[in-house]
Design a protein around this motif. Sequence first.
Motif, mmCIF file in Angstrom:
data_model
loop_
_atom_site.group_PDB
_atom_site.id
_atom_site.type_symbol
_atom_site.label_atom_id
_atom_site.label_comp_id
_atom_site.label_asym_id
_atom_site.label_seq_id
_atom_site.Cartn_x
_atom_site.Cartn_y
_atom_site.Cartn_z
ATOM 1 N N LEU A 190 0.827 -1.209 0.000
ATOM 2 C CA LEU A 190 0.000 0.000 0.000
ATOM 3 C C LEU A 190 0.865 1.264 0.000
ATOM 4 O O LEU A 190 0.618 2.203 0.737
ATOM 5 C CB LEU A 190 -0.949 0.006 1.209
ATOM 6 C CG LEU A 190 -1.921 -1.166 1.318
ATOM 7 C CD1 LEU A 190 -2.714 -1.074 2.614
ATOM 8 C CD2 LEU A 190 -2.858 -1.226 0.128
ATOM 9 N N ASN B 233 -0.076 5.503 -4.872
ATOM 10 C CA ASN B 233 -1.042 6.600 -4.777
ATOM 11 C C ASN B 233 -2.201 6.137 -3.901
ATOM 12 O O ASN B 233 -2.847 5.133 -4.209
ATOM 13 C CB ASN B 233 -1.541 6.967 -6.176
ATOM 14 C CG ASN B 233 -2.541 8.104 -6.179
ATOM 15 O OD1 ASN B 233 -3.049 8.507 -5.133
ATOM 16 N ND2 ASN B 233 -2.831 8.612 -7.357
ATOM 17 N N PRO B 234 -2.483 6.842 -2.799
ATOM 18 C CA PRO B 234 -3.546 6.392 -1.893
ATOM 19 C C PRO B 234 -4.894 6.189 -2.589
ATOM 20 O O PRO B 234 -5.646 5.294 -2.225
ATOM 21 C CB PRO B 234 -3.647 7.510 -0.858
ATOM 22 C CG PRO B 234 -2.354 8.217 -0.907
ATOM 23 C CD PRO B 234 -1.839 8.063 -2.311
ATOM 24 N N LYS B 235 -5.181 6.980 -3.613
ATOM 25 C CA LYS B 235 -6.480 6.861 -4.293
ATOM 26 C C LYS B 235 -6.593 5.556 -5.078
ATOM 27 O O LYS B 235 -7.685 5.142 -5.430
ATOM 28 C CB LYS B 235 -6.711 8.063 -5.187
ATOM 29 C CG LYS B 235 -6.897 9.329 -4.371
ATOM 30 C CD LYS B 235 -7.181 10.534 -5.211
ATOM 31 C CE LYS B 235 -7.342 11.712 -4.262
ATOM 32 N NZ LYS B 235 -7.656 12.932 -4.898
ATOM 33 N N GLU C 31 -5.267 2.714 -3.794
ATOM 34 C CA GLU C 31 -5.228 1.648 -2.797
ATOM 35 C C GLU C 31 -6.651 1.245 -2.424
ATOM 36 O O GLU C 31 -7.571 2.072 -2.464
ATOM 37 C CB GLU C 31 -4.485 2.123 -1.548
ATOM 38 C CG GLU C 31 -3.024 2.434 -1.779
ATOM 39 C CD GLU C 31 -2.339 3.073 -0.576
ATOM 40 O OE1 GLU C 31 -2.990 3.288 0.463
ATOM 41 O OE2 GLU C 31 -1.143 3.360 -0.694
ATOM 42 N N LEU D 125 -9.823 0.376 -0.027
ATOM 43 C CA LEU D 125 -10.309 0.783 1.292
ATOM 44 C C LEU D 125 -10.426 -0.467 2.150
ATOM 45 O O LEU D 125 -10.816 -1.526 1.653
ATOM 46 C CB LEU D 125 -11.695 1.426 1.179
ATOM 47 C CG LEU D 125 -11.812 2.726 0.396
ATOM 48 C CD1 LEU D 125 -13.291 3.038 0.127
ATOM 49 C CD2 LEU D 125 -11.167 3.860 1.158
ATOM 50 N N GLU E 172 -12.776 1.670 6.873
ATOM 51 C CA GLU E 172 -12.873 2.912 6.101
ATOM 52 C C GLU E 172 -14.175 2.964 5.319
ATOM 53 O O GLU E 172 -14.831 4.009 5.271
ATOM 54 C CB GLU E 172 -11.673 3.039 5.154
ATOM 55 C CG GLU E 172 -10.363 3.278 5.870
ATOM 56 C CD GLU E 172 -9.147 3.089 4.993
ATOM 57 O OE1 GLU E 172 -8.132 3.758 5.263
ATOM 58 O OE2 GLU E 172 -9.202 2.275 4.038
ATOM 59 N N ASN F 95 -15.213 3.523 -5.431
ATOM 60 C CA ASN F 95 -14.763 2.210 -4.954
ATOM 61 C C ASN F 95 -15.845 1.140 -5.050
ATOM 62 O O ASN F 95 -15.719 0.068 -4.453
ATOM 63 C CB ASN F 95 -14.238 2.336 -3.522
ATOM 64 C CG ASN F 95 -12.879 2.991 -3.481
ATOM 65 O OD1 ASN F 95 -11.863 2.334 -3.679
ATOM 66 N ND2 ASN F 95 -12.846 4.304 -3.270
ATOM 67 N N SER G 8 -7.719 5.008 9.824
ATOM 68 C CA SER G 8 -7.470 5.020 8.385
ATOM 69 C C SER G 8 -6.034 4.643 8.084
ATOM 70 O O SER G 8 -5.106 5.100 8.738
ATOM 71 C CB SER G 8 -7.745 6.409 7.804
ATOM 72 O OG SER G 8 -9.106 6.718 7.886
ATOM 73 N N ARG H 191 -5.359 4.563 4.575
ATOM 74 C CA ARG H 191 -5.210 5.361 3.353
ATOM 75 C C ARG H 191 -5.014 6.812 3.770
ATOM 76 O O ARG H 191 -5.842 7.375 4.487
ATOM 77 C CB ARG H 191 -6.450 5.227 2.463
ATOM 78 C CG ARG H 191 -6.299 4.171 1.423
ATOM 79 C CD ARG H 191 -7.402 4.085 0.424
ATOM 80 N NE ARG H 191 -7.820 5.342 -0.179
ATOM 81 C CZ ARG H 191 -8.667 5.402 -1.208
ATOM 82 N NH1 ARG H 191 -9.163 4.294 -1.734
ATOM 83 N NH2 ARG H 191 -9.025 6.571 -1.697
ATOM 84 N N GLU H 192 -3.919 7.391 3.341
ATOM 85 C CA GLU H 192 -3.568 8.739 3.758
ATOM 86 C C GLU H 192 -4.608 9.771 3.341
ATOM 87 O O GLU H 192 -4.878 10.727 4.077
ATOM 88 C CB GLU H 192 -2.191 9.110 3.199
ATOM 89 C CG GLU H 192 -1.082 8.244 3.758
ATOM 90 C CD GLU H 192 0.188 8.318 2.935
ATOM 91 O OE1 GLU H 192 0.444 9.367 2.313
ATOM 92 O OE2 GLU H 192 0.925 7.321 2.934
ATOM 93 N N ASP H 193 -5.208 9.597 2.170
ATOM 94 C CA ASP H 193 -6.204 10.572 1.711
ATOM 95 C C ASP H 193 -7.461 10.532 2.578
ATOM 96 O O ASP H 193 -8.077 11.569 2.822
ATOM 97 C CB ASP H 193 -6.539 10.369 0.234
ATOM 98 C CG ASP H 193 -7.129 8.994 -0.078
ATOM 99 O OD1 ASP H 193 -6.756 8.012 0.607
ATOM 100 O OD2 ASP H 193 -7.946 8.900 -1.011
#
Length: 172
Positions: free
Chosen positions: A4, A7-9, A11, A13, A17, A72, A124, A126-128
Amino acid sequence: MGILGGNPKNEPLHYGEVYDLWQFSAMAKGCISNYRALQYHAGDKELKSVLHDLINQAELEVSECDTILTHNGIAPAPALPERPEAKLEDIPVGARFSDQEIAMKTAADSSMGMVACSSMMGKSIREDIGALFAKYHATKTAMGLRILRMNKEKGWLIPPPLQIKRPDLVQA
């Protein structure tokens, strides 16, 4: 690059999340409906402005969370039906919420929203998603401060018991 690490987008969920995004969006949709109804009950101009801003913020949260969910492959919670407009003077006195009641509810909602955002940031990966809820937390903090100041200025704040006299500390 580790797991992971892109790019977080892009990855996936995790289930927490997904649930948090879905639940947060559903709660924001409930707030929109609730605050629109409370706008009809509110008589104070500043309180109406706060409710307007809370509605706008909730609409932004719904839009952003639902976009992530849809992207997603997750169906977001359905929107609630629009409320018909009402005039303050048409609401019977016994059924009308007072400005103080409305202000107390918005203060409590703001506080609970900050707790929810903190929880979502903490779980979370995922960083975003963490950053999104950090942004919501900051906005709710600012709105909470605005509501607190309004409640103090208008005499609507009901504080918990205050410690007026502090016990004397024994020096060893």
